[in-house]
Design a protein around this motif. Structure first.
Motif, PDB file in Angstrom:
ATOM      1  N   ARG A  92       0.826  -1.218   0.000  1.00 18.42           N
ATOM      2  CA  ARG A  92       0.000   0.000   0.000  1.00 18.42           C
ATOM      3  C   ARG A  92       0.858   1.265   0.000  1.00 18.42           C
ATOM      4  N   GLN A  93       1.936   1.245   0.790  1.00 14.90           N
ATOM      5  CA  GLN A  93       2.812   2.429   0.831  1.00 14.90           C
ATOM      6  C   GLN A  93       3.438   2.685  -0.538  1.00 14.90           C
ATOM      7  N   LYS A  94       4.018   1.671  -1.148  1.00  9.58           N
ATOM      8  CA  LYS A  94       4.684   1.864  -2.434  1.00  9.58           C
ATOM      9  C   LYS A  94       3.672   2.239  -3.513  1.00  9.58           C
ATOM     10  N   ALA A  95       2.499   1.575  -3.474  1.00  8.93           N
ATOM     11  CA  ALA A  95       1.466   1.904  -4.460  1.00  8.93           C
ATOM     12  C   ALA A  95       1.010   3.353  -4.301  1.00  8.93           C
ATOM     13  N   ALA A  96       0.850   3.792  -3.051  1.00 16.57           N
ATOM     14  CA  ALA A  96       0.407   5.173  -2.824  1.00 16.57           C
ATOM     15  C   ALA A  96       1.447   6.170  -3.333  1.00 16.57           C
ATOM     16  N   ILE A  97       2.721   5.876  -3.057  1.00 14.37           N
ATOM     17  CA  ILE A  97       3.786   6.773  -3.530  1.00 14.37           C
ATOM     18  C   ILE A  97       3.798   6.810  -5.058  1.00 14.37           C
TER      19      ILE A  97
ATOM     20  N   GLU B 102       1.305   6.047  -7.157  1.00 14.89           N
ATOM     21  CA  GLU B 102       0.095   6.707  -7.666  1.00 14.89           C
ATOM     22  C   GLU B 102       0.176   8.218  -7.488  1.00 14.89           C
ATOM     23  N   SER B 103       0.792   8.613  -6.373  1.00 10.62           N
ATOM     24  CA  SER B 103       0.985  10.059  -6.174  1.00 10.62           C
ATOM     25  C   SER B 103       1.914  10.633  -7.236  1.00 10.62           C
ATOM     26  N   TRP B 104       2.941   9.864  -7.596  1.00 12.50           N
ATOM     27  CA  TRP B 104       3.896  10.335  -8.620  1.00 12.50           C
ATOM     28  C   TRP B 104       3.256  10.376 -10.004  1.00 12.50           C
ATOM     29  N   THR B 105       2.444   9.360 -10.321  1.00 17.90           N
ATOM     30  CA  THR B 105       1.837   9.285 -11.654  1.00 17.90           C
ATOM     31  C   THR B 105       0.647  10.203 -11.822  1.00 17.90           C
ATOM     32  N   ASP B 106       0.194  10.771 -10.703  1.00 22.11           N
ATOM     33  CA  ASP B 106      -0.991  11.638 -10.795  1.00 22.11           C
ATOM     34  C   ASP B 106      -0.705  12.828 -11.713  1.00 22.11           C
ATOM     35  N   GLY B 107      -1.457  12.972 -12.775  1.00 22.74           N
ATOM     36  CA  GLY B 107      -1.325  14.103 -13.703  1.00 22.74           C
ATOM     37  C   GLY B 107      -0.317  13.897 -14.793  1.00 22.74           C
ATOM     38  N   LYS B 108       0.393  12.747 -14.743  1.00 22.47           N
ATOM     39  CA  LYS B 108       1.406  12.530 -15.763  1.00 22.47           C
ATOM     40  C   LYS B 108       0.773  12.289 -17.134  1.00 22.47           C
TER      41      LYS B 108
ATOM     42  N   ILE C  97       6.458  -3.276  -6.679  1.00 23.00           N
ATOM     43  CA  ILE C  97       5.017  -3.398  -6.412  1.00 23.00           C
ATOM     44  C   ILE C  97       4.484  -4.706  -6.998  1.00 23.00           C
ATOM     45  N   ALA C  98       4.884  -5.019  -8.221  1.00 23.90           N
ATOM     46  CA  ALA C  98       4.420  -6.258  -8.855  1.00 23.90           C
ATOM     47  C   ALA C  98       4.941  -7.486  -8.116  1.00 23.90           C
ATOM     48  N   ALA C  99       6.224  -7.415  -7.664  1.00 25.66           N
ATOM     49  CA  ALA C  99       6.791  -8.556  -6.936  1.00 25.66           C
ATOM     50  C   ALA C  99       6.066  -8.779  -5.616  1.00 25.66           C
ATOM     51  N   ILE C 100       5.747  -7.673  -4.919  1.00 21.64           N
ATOM     52  CA  ILE C 100       5.032  -7.809  -3.639  1.00 21.64           C
ATOM     53  C   ILE C 100       3.648  -8.391  -3.875  1.00 21.64           C
ATOM     54  N   ALA C 101       2.958  -7.926  -4.921  1.00 15.51           N
ATOM     55  CA  ALA C 101       1.630  -8.471  -5.221  1.00 15.51           C
ATOM     56  C   ALA C 101       1.715  -9.960  -5.531  1.00 15.51           C
ATOM     57  N   GLN C 102       2.747 -10.372  -6.277  1.00 17.77           N
ATOM     58  CA  GLN C 102       2.934 -11.782  -6.591  1.00 17.77           C
ATOM     59  C   GLN C 102       3.153 -12.617  -5.326  1.00 17.77           C
TER      60      GLN C 102
ATOM     61  N   ALA D  28      -6.103  -6.100  -8.386  1.00 14.04           N
ATOM     62  CA  ALA D  28      -6.753  -5.058  -9.201  1.00 14.04           C
ATOM     63  C   ALA D  28      -5.932  -3.769  -9.187  1.00 14.04           C
ATOM     64  N   ARG D  29      -5.440  -3.423  -7.996  1.00 16.41           N
ATOM     65  CA  ARG D  29      -4.651  -2.190  -7.886  1.00 16.41           C
ATOM     66  C   ARG D  29      -3.325  -2.327  -8.633  1.00 16.41           C
ATOM     67  N   CYS D  30      -2.694  -3.511  -8.503  1.00 10.72           N
ATOM     68  CA  CYS D  30      -1.433  -3.750  -9.207  1.00 10.72           C
ATOM     69  C   CYS D  30      -1.654  -3.717 -10.719  1.00 10.72           C
ATOM     70  N   GLN D  31      -2.763  -4.333 -11.159  1.00 11.62           N
ATOM     71  CA  GLN D  31      -3.061  -4.326 -12.590  1.00 11.62           C
ATOM     72  C   GLN D  31      -3.267  -2.911 -13.110  1.00 11.62           C
ATOM     73  N   LYS D  32      -3.953  -2.109 -12.325  1.00 12.03           N
ATOM     74  CA  LYS D  32      -4.185  -0.718 -12.721  1.00 12.03           C
ATOM     75  C   LYS D  32      -2.865   0.038 -12.845  1.00 12.03           C
ATOM     76  N   ILE D  33      -1.957  -0.192 -11.855  1.00 11.08           N
ATOM     77  CA  ILE D  33      -0.654   0.486 -11.875  1.00 11.08           C
ATOM     78  C   ILE D  33       0.149   0.052 -13.101  1.00 11.08           C
ATOM     79  N   CYS D  34       0.159  -1.258 -13.408  1.00 10.01           N
ATOM     80  CA  CYS D  34       0.924  -1.750 -14.555  1.00 10.01           C
ATOM     81  C   CYS D  34       0.352  -1.217 -15.874  1.00 10.01           C
ATOM     82  N   GLU D  35      -0.976  -1.222 -15.974  1.00 12.46           N
ATOM     83  CA  GLU D  35      -1.590  -0.686 -17.186  1.00 12.46           C
ATOM     84  C   GLU D  35      -1.277   0.801 -17.358  1.00 12.46           C
ATOM     85  N   GLN D  36      -1.353   1.517 -16.241  1.00 11.47           N
ATOM     86  CA  GLN D  36      -1.040   2.952 -16.304  1.00 11.47           C
ATOM     87  C   GLN D  36       0.423   3.173 -16.676  1.00 11.47           C
TER      88      GLN D  36
END
Length: 874
Positions: free
Chosen positions: A392-397, A399-405, A446-451, A466-474
């Protein structure tokens, strides 16, 4: 005045004329006649008899034989010489035996008997009769005479004109004699035809019937009733009561055998129920212990662990006691069966002690596996919680970085920008690509942790995926958009001016520094799990190393800020008006300073968290040492107690009661040690609550100590039970303390590995010899050919060799007496001779008699008797 029989007259030629002339001689005549008949009734059992009571007892041989027959005991070996001294010695042995039975011999000496003194000889025989014939008659613990009178009163109570109050007047009319015979053999006398006013007919009828059908000698007749009446009545009643007593004795023997059999059946039923209940509890408990359905949260798994501890503390200890008591009851029952000459008890299929031990072993195996599974599951959930939080921490960081990219990459600002602006946009895009590449590692993490969460079966894996998939797609989309924007910028690059080198240098240096700060903040806020002091000290060392890099990092920050300052200085110096922020990067000096301040704040917080964890690990180490100190004392203590119990069971200090008392005191001292075990259980609970899974300070675990404690309690209880069974055997078989001590000494002397070789040496030391004799004895003490002989089996054998026990033949003989010498018995005869409950017990279990002499309702008492001793099926 001495009245002597005229010389030349024998006992048989002493006529009525002489008796009428000499009253005292008449009385001596009746005594000779009566006492001779009494003596011969016993001596015939040994194949001999006497003719002259004064002469035949002079050498003491037949006198000693008579005492052996009526007492059932062995007297010292008689002397076979013909000299007077040999005769006196034999008579003295007989008189000493009489005196040993508590009889006072007044003025009776061996010399008078050897000299043929009639009065002394008759007096001695009367004393023997009083002691061995009359005194043994006892009814409800009354004296001999009172008991005989009470017995007569009870037997004649239903008969009219009979009122027995004494041994004289109450018997003169003869009705009492006839009533006694009619009470036990009604077919011999028609009592209703007798008249109270015809005593001579009544008396002669009773004496003739008794002599003809009951084998009671006719020692008096109707005319001789006044002479020696009291003794003659006593003698007649003693013979009659002895005849009837055979039936009563037989009935008593049957009652005793049936009572033992009923008690054993109750014990067997109790064992079956207790074994069934214990096995049912084990059957219900094992599926619960084998249930491996995992829970989703740490709280739920900790509740399962608490339920398991409650089972260990509350539910299992009573069952341990029941199992121990079950084994004790089984051993006691088998001992009683052996002592009563019954076959060994074979429980129902599946309820043997070995079956219970097997089920108990399976239960303990399930316990161990369940506890290991619980602890592994807790570790797994703890690991999952840590990984989920890290995800959750890494995903939040990220997602915060990718916001607006995406919006930045899709804008068309280059279409209206100037050349310098285009160049700036291109440089900015290069900086973004550098930043994008730097974030590649975080996406992979993030992907390794989800795995890993999926592989560990995390309960909320769908949302994580679902969250990991969204991050990878993004992330893929960002890659495509980045490539597309670069192509657009490069198409217009020829039309644009290069942008300020300083901005570019700032952007290139600021991006990795910014990424380093983000990584530092992420590491400083990262959760950690340690299990010992060494691990936390390793983290503290790593943190100290990180802090040592901060001065260099600060220099880099100052260098980056100096670039921005140089831009401002050049612009101010040249009068250039800057249009907004650095066109190459979104990282502003303010954001760098802000993140740097954040890093500075997180460092002491990390210091505090590490120190708190260090204190917790030190506390855990204290708990380990505290548990280890107790365990290292209790473990050897339990071992010493087990060895001491082993020594006590071998040593023979004092009587069995002393040994039993000592063992019970020893057991109490062990029970008083229980608070130390409870304290250790408390320490162990604190260790488990602190999630401590190892302890390098001791080799003992709580499970080992629990098993040792339970074995100690079981061993002392079993040892006490063995002593109690030895006492039971000793008392039942009449073994003296000296005999038991001799048996124990012989057994211990040869008890090395307890095999047949040592046991054979032990038997030889006790006087047994010969291979055939040894094979016979081994078949008794070791019927299963195990090669080992227990002390209890040894005692049973020795007691069986030296004492008498009831047998099937004895019970058959007793039933035959009750049946009037018939090969069958009727329900009416059983109800008449036995107590109601035991009569009904026999009737319900006896098979119908099918012999050629069978009558309706005839019952087979022979097959019933053999079945009692396991020689046939009941």
């Amino acid at each position: 005045t001495n009245h002597r029989r005229p010389a030349g007259l024998s006992l048989n030629t002493y006529t009525e004329r002489e008796r009428e002339r000499e009253p005292l001689c008449e009385q001596i005549y009746f005594w000779r006649l009566t006492f001779t008949a009494w003596c011969n009734s016993h001596l015939r059992k040994a194949g001999t008899q006497i003719e002259n009571i004064e002469e035949d007892f002079r050498d003491g041989l037949k006198l000693m034989l008579l005492l052996e027959v009526i007492s059932g005991e062995r007297l010292p070996k008689p002397e076979r010489g013909k000299m007077r001294v040999h005769k006196i010695n034999n008579v003295n042995k007989a008189l000493d035996f009489i005196a040993s039975k508590g009889v006072k011999l007044v003025s009776i000496g061996a010399e008078e008997i050897v000299d043929g003194n009639a009065k002394m000889t008759l007096g001695m025989i009367w004393t023997i009769i009083l002691r061995f014939a009359i005194q043994d008659i006892s009814v409800e613990e009354t004296s001999a005479k009172e008991g005989l009178l009470l017995w007569c009163q009870r037997k004649t109570a239903p008969y009219k004109n009979v009122n027995v109050q004494n041994f004289h007047i109450s018997w003169k009319d003869g009705l009492a004699f006839n009533a006694l015979i009619h009470r036990h053999r009604p077919e011999l006398i028609d009592y209703d035809k007798l008249r109270k006013d015809d005593p001579v007919t009544n008396l002669n009828n009773a004496f003739e019937v008794a002599e003809r059908y009951l084998d009671i000698p006719k020692m008096l007749d109707a005319e001789g009733m006044n002479s020696s009446l009291v003794f003659c009545v006593h003698r007649y009643l003693c013979l009659h009561m002895k005849l009837v007593g055979c039936a009563e004795t037989a009935a008593n023997r049957i009652c005793k055998v049936l009572a033992v059999n009923q008690e054993n059946e109750h014990l067997m039923e109790d064992y079956e129920k207790l074994a069934s209940d214990l096995l049912e509890w084990i059957r219900r408990t094992i599926p619960w212990l084998e249930n491996r359905a995992p829970e989703k949260t740490m709280t739920e798994m900790q509740q399962k662990l608490e339920d398991f501890r409650d089972y260990r503390r509350v539910h299992k200890p009573p069952k341990v006691q029941e199992k121990c008591q079950l084994e004790i009851n089984f051993n006691t029952l088998q001992t009683k069966l052996r002592l009563s000459n019954r076959p060994a008890f074979m429980p129902s299929e599946g309820r043997m002690v070995s079956d219970i031990n097997g089920a108990w072993h399976k239960l303990e195996g399930a316990e161990k596996g369940y506890e290991e599974w619980l602890l592994n599951e807790i570790r797994r959930l703890e690991r999952l919680d840590h990984l989920a939080e890290k995800f959750r921490q890494k995903a939040a960081i990220h997602e915060s970085w990718t916001d607006g990219k995406e919006a930045m990459l899709t804008q068309k600002d280059y279409e209206t920008a100037t050349l310098s602006e285009i160049k700036a946009l291109l440089k900015k895009h290069e900086a973004f690509e550098s930043d994008l590449a730097a974030h590649q590692d975080r996406v992979e993490q993030i992907a390794a942790i989800a795995q890993e969460l999926n592989e560990l079966d995390y309960y909320d894996s769908p949302s994580v995926n679902a969250r990991c998939q969204k991050i990878c797609e993004q992330w893929d989309a960002l890659g495509s958009l980045t490539q597309s924007r670069r192509e657009s910028l490069e198409r217009t690059e020829k039309q644009l001016e290069s942008i300020d080198e300083l901005y570019l240098e700032y952007a290139k240096r600021a991006a990795p520094f910014n990424n380093w700060m983000e990584g530092a903040m992420e590491d400083l806020q990262d959760m950690f799990i340690v299990h010992n002091i060494e691990e936390i000290q390793g983290l503290i060392t790593a943190h100290d190393q990180f802090k040592s890099t901060l001065p260099e990092a600060n220099k880099e920050r100052e260098s980056i800020q100096a670039i921005q300052a140089e831009v401002q200085k050049i612009a101010q110096y040249n009068g250039i008006k800057l249009a907004g922020n650095n066109p190459y990067t979104t990282i502003t000096p303010q954001s760098i300073d802000k993140k740097w301040e954040k890093v500075q704040q997180l460092v002491p917080q990390r210091d505090q968290a590490l120190q708190e964890e260090l204190a917790r690990q030190q506390s855990n180490d204290h708990l380990r040492r505290q548990f280890a100190n107790q365990a290292n004392m209790i473990g050897p203590w339990i071992q010493n107690k087990m060895e001491e119990i082993g020594r006590i069971s071998i040593e023979m200090n004092g009587t069995l009661e002393d040994q039993l008392t000592h063992l019970r005191q020893y057991e109490q001292s062990i029970i008083e040690y229980k608070p130390n075990i409870d304290q250790l259980e408390g320490d162990h609970q604190l260790i488990q609550e602190a999630l401590i899974f190892d302890n390098k300070y001791t080799a003992y675990t709580m499970e080992h100590l629990r098993v040792g404690w339970e074995q100690l309690l079981t061993t002392i209880a079993r040892t006490i039970n063995e002593i109690e069974n030895q006492i039971l055997t000793r008392d039942a078989k009449g073994i003296s303390q000296e005999q038991l001590h001799e048996y124990r000494t012989s057994f211990n002397h040869f008890d090395k590995v307890r095999n047949s070789f040592e046991f054979k040496a032990c038997l030889i030391s006790l006087g047994y010899d010969g291979d055939a004799e040894f094979a016979r004895i081994m078949g008794i003490v070791d019927p299963n050919n195990s090669g080992a002989v227990t002390f209890q089996a040894f005692i049973d054998f020795m007691s069986r060799e030296t004492t008498d026990t009831d047998t099937a033949d004895q019970v058959i003989a007793s039933f035959k007496i009750l049946a009037g010498d018939k090969n069958y018995i009727t329900a009416e005869e059983l109800r008449r001779e036995l107590p109601p409950d035991q009569a009904e017990y026999c009737i319900a279990r006896m098979a119908p008699y099918t012999g050629p002499d069978a009558v309706p309702g005839a019952l087979d008492y022979m097959s019933f008797s053999t079945a009692l001793y396991g020689e046939s099926d009941l």
